[in-house]
Design a protein around this motif. Structure first.
Motif, PDB file in Angstrom:
ATOM      1  N   GLU A  85       0.796  -1.230   0.000  1.00 10.15           N
ATOM      2  CA  GLU A  85       0.000   0.000   0.000  1.00 10.15           C
ATOM      3  C   GLU A  85       0.827   1.278   0.000  1.00 10.15           C
ATOM      4  N   LYS A  86       2.098   1.198   0.312  1.00 10.75           N
ATOM      5  CA  LYS A  86       2.951   2.390   0.320  1.00 10.75           C
ATOM      6  C   LYS A  86       3.691   2.577  -1.006  1.00 10.75           C
ATOM      7  N   GLU A  87       3.432   1.707  -1.968  1.00 12.55           N
ATOM      8  CA  GLU A  87       4.223   1.702  -3.197  1.00 12.55           C
ATOM      9  C   GLU A  87       3.406   2.145  -4.403  1.00 12.55           C
ATOM     10  N   SER A  88       4.087   2.796  -5.347  1.00 11.92           N
ATOM     11  CA  SER A  88       3.454   3.228  -6.591  1.00 11.92           C
ATOM     12  C   SER A  88       3.577   2.140  -7.647  1.00 11.92           C
ATOM     13  N   GLY A  89       2.527   2.014  -8.468  1.00  9.17           N
ATOM     14  CA  GLY A  89       2.583   1.009  -9.515  1.00  9.17           C
ATOM     15  C   GLY A  89       1.641   1.290 -10.661  1.00  9.17           C
ATOM     16  N   ILE A  90       1.818   0.543 -11.734  1.00  6.92           N
ATOM     17  CA  ILE A  90       1.004   0.659 -12.941  1.00  6.92           C
ATOM     18  C   ILE A  90       0.336  -0.683 -13.193  1.00  6.92           C
ATOM     19  N   ILE A  91      -0.946  -0.641 -13.517  1.00  9.77           N
ATOM     20  CA  ILE A  91      -1.673  -1.844 -13.934  1.00  9.77           C
ATOM     21  C   ILE A  91      -2.082  -1.648 -15.387  1.00  9.77           C
ATOM     22  N   TYR A  92      -1.600  -2.502 -16.266  1.00 14.85           N
ATOM     23  CA  TYR A  92      -1.932  -2.404 -17.687  1.00 14.85           C
ATOM     24  C   TYR A  92      -3.058  -3.372 -18.044  1.00 14.85           C
ATOM     25  N   ALA A  93      -3.973  -2.901 -18.882  1.00 16.67           N
ATOM     26  CA  ALA A  93      -5.017  -3.749 -19.448  1.00 16.67           C
ATOM     27  C   ALA A  93      -5.080  -3.474 -20.954  1.00 16.67           C
ATOM     28  N   ALA A  94      -5.619  -4.431 -21.698  1.00 13.99           N
ATOM     29  CA  ALA A  94      -5.596  -4.325 -23.157  1.00 13.99           C
ATOM     30  C   ALA A  94      -6.685  -3.425 -23.713  1.00 13.99           C
ATOM     31  N   THR A  95      -7.809  -3.307 -23.001  1.00 11.85           N
ATOM     32  CA  THR A  95      -8.948  -2.555 -23.522  1.00 11.85           C
ATOM     33  C   THR A  95      -9.316  -1.409 -22.596  1.00 11.85           C
ATOM     34  N   ARG A  96      -9.927  -0.379 -23.186  1.00 11.34           N
ATOM     35  CA  ARG A  96     -10.344   0.776 -22.384  1.00 11.34           C
ATOM     36  C   ARG A  96     -11.424   0.374 -21.388  1.00 11.34           C
ATOM     37  N   SER A  97     -12.327  -0.514 -21.802  1.00 11.48           N
ATOM     38  CA  SER A  97     -13.406  -0.920 -20.900  1.00 11.48           C
ATOM     39  C   SER A  97     -12.854  -1.652 -19.681  1.00 11.48           C
ATOM     40  N   GLU A  98     -11.832  -2.494 -19.885  1.00 10.77           N
ATOM     41  CA  GLU A  98     -11.251  -3.212 -18.751  1.00 10.77           C
ATOM     42  C   GLU A  98     -10.477  -2.257 -17.840  1.00 10.77           C
ATOM     43  N   VAL A  99      -9.826  -1.267 -18.430  1.00  5.84           N
ATOM     44  CA  VAL A  99      -9.150  -0.243 -17.621  1.00  5.84           C
ATOM     45  C   VAL A  99     -10.155   0.434 -16.697  1.00  5.84           C
ATOM     46  N   ASP A 100     -11.270   0.859 -17.260  1.00  5.66           N
ATOM     47  CA  ASP A 100     -12.290   1.548 -16.455  1.00  5.66           C
ATOM     48  C   ASP A 100     -12.858   0.630 -15.376  1.00  5.66           C
ATOM     49  N   ARG A 101     -13.095  -0.630 -15.721  1.00  5.03           N
ATOM     50  CA  ARG A 101     -13.660  -1.567 -14.741  1.00  5.03           C
ATOM     51  C   ARG A 101     -12.698  -1.780 -13.562  1.00  5.03           C
ATOM     52  N   ILE A 102     -11.428  -1.970 -13.868  1.00  2.83           N
ATOM     53  CA  ILE A 102     -10.453  -2.188 -12.791  1.00  2.83           C
ATOM     54  C   ILE A 102     -10.308  -0.942 -11.927  1.00  2.83           C
ATOM     55  N   ALA A 103     -10.256   0.233 -12.570  1.00  2.00           N
ATOM     56  CA  ALA A 103     -10.088   1.479 -11.821  1.00  2.00           C
ATOM     57  C   ALA A 103     -11.266   1.723 -10.882  1.00  2.00           C
ATOM     58  N   VAL A 104     -12.486   1.527 -11.385  1.00  2.00           N
ATOM     59  CA  VAL A 104     -13.675   1.729 -10.545  1.00  2.00           C
ATOM     60  C   VAL A 104     -13.684   0.718  -9.403  1.00  2.00           C
ATOM     61  N   PHE A 105     -13.338  -0.516  -9.700  1.00  2.00           N
ATOM     62  CA  PHE A 105     -13.270  -1.571  -8.685  1.00  2.00           C
ATOM     63  C   PHE A 105     -12.313  -1.169  -7.556  1.00  2.00           C
ATOM     64  N   LEU A 106     -11.144  -0.665  -7.901  1.00  2.00           N
ATOM     65  CA  LEU A 106     -10.161  -0.268  -6.896  1.00  2.00           C
ATOM     66  C   LEU A 106     -10.629   0.949  -6.108  1.00  2.00           C
ATOM     67  N   GLN A 107     -11.219   1.915  -6.810  1.00  2.00           N
ATOM     68  CA  GLN A 107     -11.694   3.125  -6.137  1.00  2.00           C
ATOM     69  C   GLN A 107     -12.769   2.797  -5.100  1.00  2.00           C
ATOM     70  N   LYS A 108     -13.658   1.872  -5.436  1.00  2.00           N
ATOM     71  CA  LYS A 108     -14.712   1.490  -4.501  1.00  2.00           C
ATOM     72  C   LYS A 108     -14.156   0.831  -3.251  1.00  2.00           C
ATOM     73  N   LEU A 109     -12.974   0.249  -3.368  1.00  2.00           N
ATOM     74  CA  LEU A 109     -12.339  -0.398  -2.219  1.00  2.00           C
ATOM     75  C   LEU A 109     -11.413   0.558  -1.470  1.00  2.00           C
ATOM     76  N   GLY A 110     -11.452   1.820  -1.855  1.00  2.00           N
ATOM     77  CA  GLY A 110     -10.680   2.828  -1.134  1.00  2.00           C
ATOM     78  C   GLY A 110      -9.248   2.986  -1.571  1.00  2.00           C
ATOM     79  N   ILE A 111      -8.878   2.398  -2.690  1.00  2.00           N
ATOM     80  CA  ILE A 111      -7.506   2.528  -3.196  1.00  2.00           C
ATOM     81  C   ILE A 111      -7.437   3.719  -4.145  1.00  2.00           C
ATOM     82  N   LYS A 112      -6.425   4.546  -3.962  1.00  2.00           N
ATOM     83  CA  LYS A 112      -6.261   5.731  -4.798  1.00  2.00           C
ATOM     84  C   LYS A 112      -5.741   5.303  -6.170  1.00  2.00           C
ATOM     85  N   ALA A 113      -6.664   5.233  -7.116  1.00  2.00           N
ATOM     86  CA  ALA A 113      -6.325   4.772  -8.461  1.00  2.00           C
ATOM     87  C   ALA A 113      -7.038   5.640  -9.484  1.00  2.00           C
ATOM     88  N   LYS A 114      -6.414   5.801 -10.645  1.00  2.00           N
ATOM     89  CA  LYS A 114      -7.040   6.552 -11.733  1.00  2.00           C
ATOM     90  C   LYS A 114      -6.844   5.807 -13.051  1.00  2.00           C
TER      91      LYS A 114
END
Length: 595
Positions: A232-261
């Motif tokens: 949780e103290k580390e910066s990272g990048i999560i790559y996905a192949a499609t824009r829809s999957e990017v949005d789904r993962i980002a929203v999923f993380l945000q709902k769990l309180g993780i600072k993601a964009k």
């Protein structure tokens, strides 16, 4: 005629960049460039390519033009240079009117040592006329693989560089730099820029501080959330192949309180810039992105890169994975592999309007990605060999650390290899697997493949298990896949030796993923907080103040005098004057409370 002066180069390295020694390959490239020799440098991401033109720029009398592919990359590098006291500017689409012409005047009058420009600028005749009035000594081409059609980020504007650079009247030296060049790409670059065949410096593709992992059989979101909670103290990048999957993962993380964009091409330029700035300035922990978040990322303290979907080539994967650990500290590159991702990529190639030759190249690159995901050899070694090099096993990738016993699967392998031969090497993985399974699909029956002697000899296996075995045999070079839209399986000499009983085949069982936990260092966290406070006050990126590597070195050396602070990696005179007192005071306070 200029001559390289090693004492001067080392003095500049220490004064501006805070290092005592060059990294492998840097000085060889720098000396060649300063001596006026056009040079190609191939170094891994994080290997210090930018130093190979920044030090020559300081040693030369005139101006260095840096051809760079993205505005964000230019801005980060220009900001970093200014922070070190090196005058630098940039010309891109963000400059308009008076600002543009003022930058041209400043470059002409040598108020800059380096001027960053986009490759498209050099296609503009009016801009080329302006360049003729500048005292240009050196042209540096960053991300030079973009000029080869065999490369993974081909850009037509890069291809024109070989035609436009010779038009510059000062006849500047040329240095081309890249991290992802196969021998074919390297040859393309040298031919295009007129670089002599022996003027190539290749330091090897291995990234000693990167731990590569291939994870199978997990739900990507479950793995990602578990990983982020333990980092949780580390910066990272999560790559996905499609824009829809990017949005789904980002929203999923945000709902769990993780600072993601999220970050992808469908966002506006302003939204993308905001997301990148938030990541750069450590306001968010994670960026979830398509490959649109690529070459412009110069953030040094990215500790992990996770690919939630499989990329289309080893080149793309290695460049994106290489965003982790640019500061040289231990970092991870994790591929969450699923066969379905390969199918998705193949569908995109099928639908492409590119010519047949280009599609064949893309199929071939995708097949290499599949082999990478299914090999049991060292993952780092696999990548390095792909690029035409070699290295010892890394000792820390998921394959090197796999301590399970190997099982003898020679008989099962012989069944698969025999089936490929019985089918006259005319079919791909799906058909071979169905024949071995004894499937009674319409296509199998129509082609009378149920009459082949190997029909049904692995009926106790699931189709998925047979297909996985075929992938393993291909990755281990017992089979090879013929490139094209409909890849067929072919037997190799190594596979033939297995069929003849001259060689055995072994394989390990599926791995179990274990969560890793890291313990934070109290002083390191305090220095990170101080760095963030200063960065916010100055509206700059934290890693431009000091890299994580520099902070770690401070924690080890505990400097409290100017002389000691200058011995910290990455600290030069400018950094000492600007930030030394505050950081040394924090270290002193920490020492007092821990005596």
């Amino acid at each position: 005629m200029r001559e390289y002066n090693t004492d001067q180069a080392h003095a500049l390295l220490k004064e501006y960049f805070g290092y005592d020694e060059f990294r492998p390959g840097q000085e060889e490239i720098i000396s060649a460039v300063v001596n006026g020799n056009n040079t190609l440098g191939i170094m891994p991401t994080g290997g210090g390519k930018s130093m190979c033109y920044q030090i020559p720029a300081l040693m030369m009398d005139g101006l260095t033009i840096v051809v760079s592919p993205l505005i964000s990359l230019m801005k980060d590098q220009v900001d970093s240079l200014k922070e070190m006291g090196i005058p630098a500017g940039m010309i891109n689409s963000s400059l308009e009117g008076d600002d543009f012409f003022e930058t041209i005047r400043d470059a002409r009058n040598l108020k800059y040592k380096l001027l960053y420009i986009a490759p498209e600028r050099l296609e503009n005749p009016a801009f080329m006329e302006m360049l003729q009035t500048m005292p240009i000594d050196l042209v540096a081409i960053d991300e030079a693989h973009c000029m080869s059609q065999w490369g993974h980020d081909f850009r037509p504007s890069y291809l024109e560089l070989g035609n436009v650079i010779p038009q510059i009247t000062t006849n500047p030296t040329v240095v081309a730099l890249t991290a992802t060049a196969t021998p074919k790409v390297a040859l393309d670059i040298k031919n295009n820029l007129g670089i002599p065949a022996n003027n190539e410096v290749k330091t090897g593709f291995a990234r000693d501080n990167l731990s590569f992992k291939v994870i199978k059989g997990v739900q990507p979101r479950d793995y990602i959330i578990n990983y982020l909670r333990s980092h949780e103290k580390e910066s990272g990048i999560i790559y996905a192949a499609t824009r829809s999957e990017v949005d789904r993962i980002a929203v999923f993380l945000q709902k769990l309180g993780i600072k993601a964009k999220p970050y992808h091409a469908q966002h506006t330029a302003e939204e993308r810039q905001e997301a990148q700035d938030d990541f750069t300035f450590d306001r968010v922990q994670v960026i979830v992105a398509t490959n649109a978040f690529g070459m412009g990322i110069d953030k040094s303290n990215v500790r992990f890169v996770i690919h939630a979907q499989t990329p289309g080539s080893i080149e793309a994967y290695y460049q994106e994975a290489g965003r982790a650990g640019r500061d040289g500290l231990e970092s991870e590159a994790i591929l969450l592999y699923r066969d379905a991702d390969i199918g998705l990529r193949r569908t995109w190639i099928d639908a492409s309007e590119a010519n047949e030759a280009h599609r064949t190249r893309e199929y071939d690159k995708l097949e290499w990605m599949r082999r990478y995901a299914n090999t049991e050899d060292c993952l780092q070694q696999f990548i390095v060999r792909y690029f035409g090099g070699d290295c010892e096993p890394c000792g820390k990738c998921s394959n090197c650390l796999d301590e399970r016993d190997s099982e003898d699967i020679t008989i099962e392998a012989q069944k698969v290899l025999s089936c490929v031969v019985r089918l006259n090497q005319r079919f791909g993985k799906k058909i071979v697997a169905q024949v071995l399974k004894g499937s009674s699909t319409q296509r199998i029956l129509e082609m009378n493949l149920d009459e082949v002697t190997t029909y049904g000899i692995m009926k106790a296996w699931t189709l998925k298990e047979i297909e996985n075995l075929i992938d393993y045999l291909a990755a281990s070079q017992y089979l090879m896949t013929q490139s094209g839209q409909f890849p067929t399986l072919l037997l190799t000499q190594k596979g033939l030796a297995v069929l003849k009983g001259q060689e055995k085949v072994t394989r390990k069982v599926d791995r179990i993923v274990e969560k890793e936990v890291e313990v934070d260092n109290e002083l390191f966290e305090r220095l990170r907080e101080l760095r963030l406070e200063i960065a916010r006050d100055q509206n700059t990126a934290p890693f431009i103040i000091f890299s994580d590597k520099a902070l770690k070195d401070m924690c080890e050396k505990l400097p409290t005098t100017d002389e000691e602070f200058l011995n910290v990696k990455g600290v030069g005179q400018s950094k000492l004057e600007n930030y030394g007192p505050e950081f040394m005071e924090a270290i002193e306070q920490w020492k007092i409370t821990h005596e």
